[in-house]
Design a protein around this motif. Structure first.
Motif, PDB file in Angstrom:
ATOM      1  N   ILE A 197      -1.190   4.131  -5.318  1.00  0.00           N
ATOM      2  CA  ILE A 197      -2.050   2.948  -5.428  1.00  0.00           C
ATOM      3  C   ILE A 197      -1.845   2.093  -4.182  1.00  0.00           C
ATOM      4  O   ILE A 197      -0.812   1.432  -4.037  1.00  0.00           O
ATOM      5  CB  ILE A 197      -1.735   2.152  -6.715  1.00  0.00           C
ATOM      6  CG1 ILE A 197      -1.832   3.064  -7.947  1.00  0.00           C
ATOM      7  CG2 ILE A 197      -2.694   0.971  -6.847  1.00  0.00           C
ATOM      8  CD1 ILE A 197      -1.490   2.363  -9.255  1.00  0.00           C
ATOM      9  N   ASP A 198      -2.824   2.109  -3.299  1.00  0.00           N
ATOM     10  CA  ASP A 198      -2.678   1.446  -2.003  1.00  0.00           C
ATOM     11  C   ASP A 198      -2.475  -0.057  -2.177  1.00  0.00           C
ATOM     12  O   ASP A 198      -3.234  -0.728  -2.872  1.00  0.00           O
ATOM     13  CB  ASP A 198      -3.927   1.715  -1.151  1.00  0.00           C
ATOM     14  CG  ASP A 198      -3.647   1.606   0.337  1.00  0.00           C
ATOM     15  OD1 ASP A 198      -3.259   0.504   0.796  1.00  0.00           O
ATOM     16  OD2 ASP A 198      -3.808   2.615   1.034  1.00  0.00           O
ATOM     17  N   GLY A 199      -1.420  -0.568  -1.540  1.00  0.00           N
ATOM     18  CA  GLY A 199      -1.190  -2.014  -1.541  1.00  0.00           C
ATOM     19  C   GLY A 199      -0.618  -2.570  -2.833  1.00  0.00           C
ATOM     20  O   GLY A 199      -0.595  -3.789  -3.019  1.00  0.00           O
ATOM     21  N   ALA A 200      -0.130  -1.690  -3.732  1.00  0.00           N
ATOM     22  CA  ALA A 200       0.313  -2.171  -5.048  1.00  0.00           C
ATOM     23  C   ALA A 200       1.713  -2.775  -5.041  1.00  0.00           C
ATOM     24  O   ALA A 200       2.074  -3.513  -5.966  1.00  0.00           O
ATOM     25  CB  ALA A 200       0.238  -1.042  -6.080  1.00  0.00           C
ATOM     26  N   ILE A 219       2.176  -0.364   6.924  1.00  0.00           N
ATOM     27  CA  ILE A 219       0.744  -0.113   7.130  1.00  0.00           C
ATOM     28  C   ILE A 219       0.399   1.247   6.518  1.00  0.00           C
ATOM     29  O   ILE A 219       1.241   2.156   6.490  1.00  0.00           O
ATOM     30  CB  ILE A 219       0.412  -0.151   8.640  1.00  0.00           C
ATOM     31  CG1 ILE A 219       0.763  -1.534   9.212  1.00  0.00           C
ATOM     32  CG2 ILE A 219      -1.049   0.174   8.901  1.00  0.00           C
ATOM     33  CD1 ILE A 219       0.658  -1.632  10.724  1.00  0.00           C
ATOM     34  N   SER A 220      -0.844   1.392   6.072  1.00  0.00           N
ATOM     35  CA  SER A 220      -1.225   2.566   5.276  1.00  0.00           C
ATOM     36  C   SER A 220      -0.870   3.892   5.927  1.00  0.00           C
ATOM     37  O   SER A 220      -0.172   4.714   5.334  1.00  0.00           O
ATOM     38  CB  SER A 220      -2.721   2.515   4.953  1.00  0.00           C
ATOM     39  OG  SER A 220      -2.975   1.416   4.118  1.00  0.00           O
ATOM     40  N   ALA A 221      -1.349   4.160   7.128  1.00  0.00           N
ATOM     41  CA  ALA A 221      -1.132   5.483   7.735  1.00  0.00           C
ATOM     42  C   ALA A 221       0.355   5.765   7.915  1.00  0.00           C
ATOM     43  O   ALA A 221       0.814   6.887   7.662  1.00  0.00           O
ATOM     44  CB  ALA A 221      -1.850   5.578   9.075  1.00  0.00           C
ATOM     45  N   CYS A 281       2.806   4.626   6.157  1.00  0.00           N
ATOM     46  CA  CYS A 281       3.484   4.811   4.861  1.00  0.00           C
ATOM     47  C   CYS A 281       3.005   6.048   4.114  1.00  0.00           C
ATOM     48  O   CYS A 281       3.824   6.814   3.582  1.00  0.00           O
ATOM     49  CB  CYS A 281       3.323   3.553   4.017  1.00  0.00           C
ATOM     50  SG  CYS A 281       4.066   2.095   4.789  1.00  0.00           S
ATOM     51  N   TRP A 282       1.681   6.263   4.054  1.00  0.00           N
ATOM     52  CA  TRP A 282       1.205   7.511   3.415  1.00  0.00           C
ATOM     53  C   TRP A 282       1.738   8.706   4.202  1.00  0.00           C
ATOM     54  O   TRP A 282       2.077   9.738   3.633  1.00  0.00           O
ATOM     55  CB  TRP A 282      -0.319   7.568   3.353  1.00  0.00           C
ATOM     56  CG  TRP A 282      -0.969   6.567   2.460  1.00  0.00           C
ATOM     57  CD1 TRP A 282      -1.943   5.669   2.810  1.00  0.00           C
ATOM     58  CD2 TRP A 282      -0.749   6.365   1.049  1.00  0.00           C
ATOM     59  NE1 TRP A 282      -2.325   4.925   1.721  1.00  0.00           N
ATOM     60  CE2 TRP A 282      -1.613   5.326   0.634  1.00  0.00           C
ATOM     61  CE3 TRP A 282       0.097   6.943   0.109  1.00  0.00           C
ATOM     62  CZ2 TRP A 282      -1.647   4.863  -0.686  1.00  0.00           C
ATOM     63  CZ3 TRP A 282       0.062   6.485  -1.214  1.00  0.00           C
ATOM     64  CH2 TRP A 282      -0.802   5.464  -1.590  1.00  0.00           C
ATOM     65  N   GLY A 283       1.785   8.567   5.525  1.00  0.00           N
ATOM     66  CA  GLY A 283       2.338   9.637   6.360  1.00  0.00           C
ATOM     67  C   GLY A 283       3.768   9.965   5.954  1.00  0.00           C
ATOM     68  O   GLY A 283       4.127  11.129   5.775  1.00  0.00           O
TER      69      GLY A 283
HETATM   70 ZN   LIG Z   1      -2.175   0.886   2.442  1.00  0.00          ZN
END
Ligand SMILES: [Zn+2]
Length: 266
Positions: free
Chosen positions: A13-16, A48-50, A52-54
């Motif tokens: 969940i992005d940003g949760a 930041i998203s990339a 962290c998802w990375g």
């Molecule tokens: Zn994110």
């Protein structure tokens, strides 16, 4: 024997952050009762998203995988030394059903490697959820990664932790409940390790910094060998180690990821 799962599903969940505690999130609370988890899972810096998802999909920090939002939005990822968990599973299990259903499409385009035969979908969270549930029932994937994005959008627009943000988190909780129901309906619940987590949190109207609100996320996992109610110590980049352990596949020697202690029954 703690690794004996035929399926692993990771819902991100992005940003949760760890804001679920303040929102109406019965499905996530139920997961914490049934499984092992943490409210203080450290994500990668910058938050930041990339980046962290990375880390979540590659098992190393951003200094090593090198991904940024610009990079994942502009070119495919390929790194022989540091493959994603998708590529490792594919190498070991050529016939496995693998899925990546992500609202934020750069994950599919710029983190998951090309030509791995991963079933990919993108779309708004609610629409994506219906596609995910159908996919689970029909294909019973060995590994499925999901990313929801509307919560992070609400954070940027209204502020993280605000009423509207928490409302969006409550909606995401409903998506989690639907996906869990689909796992039951597919008849694979007993053989599934089910994980829900986040890439980062947020502070005020953004993220990228090092406040607790940004750098700590919740993590929870439920499965037949997971200790109910256990509190564990982990970082976001450890998640690939959990996924491969559950599928009884060998750990990657080039990882920073490590399997958290106390999560599984011996
Ligand atoms: Zn994110």
């Amino acid at each position: 024997m703690s690794g004996a799962y035929r399926h692993v599903i990771v819902v991100g969940i992005d940003g949760a952050g760890n804001f679920y505690r303040k929102a109406k999130t019965p499905a996530i609370h139920k997961l914490f009762e049934e499984g092992a988890g943490s409210d203080w899972c450290l994500t990668s810096i910058p938050t930041i998203s990339a980046e962290c998802w990375g880390s979540m999909l590659i098992g190393v920090g951003p200094k090593i995988h090198g991904l940024t939002n610009d990079i994942v939005s502009s070119k495919p990822y390929e790194n022989a030394l540091h493959p994603t968990v998708f590529k490792i599973i594919r190498r070991e299990r050529p016939g496995a059903e693998l899925g990546a259903f992500c609202n934020w499409s750069p994950i599919n385009a710029g983190i998951v490697e090309r030509n791995l035969g991963v079933e990919m979908e993108t779309g708004e969270d609610a629409v994506l959820t219906d596609k995910i549930c159908r996919y689970i029932r029909e294909k019973k994937p060995e590994f499925l990664f999901v990313q929801f994005d509307s919560i992070d959008g609400a954070g940027h627009t209204y502020g993280y932790g605000t009423g509207k943000y928490l409302e969006a988190l409550g909606e995401a909780d409903g998506y989690v409940a639907k996906i869990r129901k689909a796992v039951e309906e597919a008849g694979i619940a007993e053989d599934t390790l089910f994980i829900v987590t986040a890439d980062h949190g947020g502070y005020d109207h953004g993220h990228g910094g090092v406040t607790d609100e940004e750098k700590y996320v919740f993590f929870v996992a439920v499965g037949k060998t997971v200790k109910p109610g256990a509190k564990i110590d982990l970082e976001v980049r450890d998640i690939p180690a959990i996924i491969l352990h559950a599928l009884e596949l060998p750990a990657d020697p080039n990882w920073e990821a490590k399997l958290p202690g106390g999560m599984f029954e011996e």
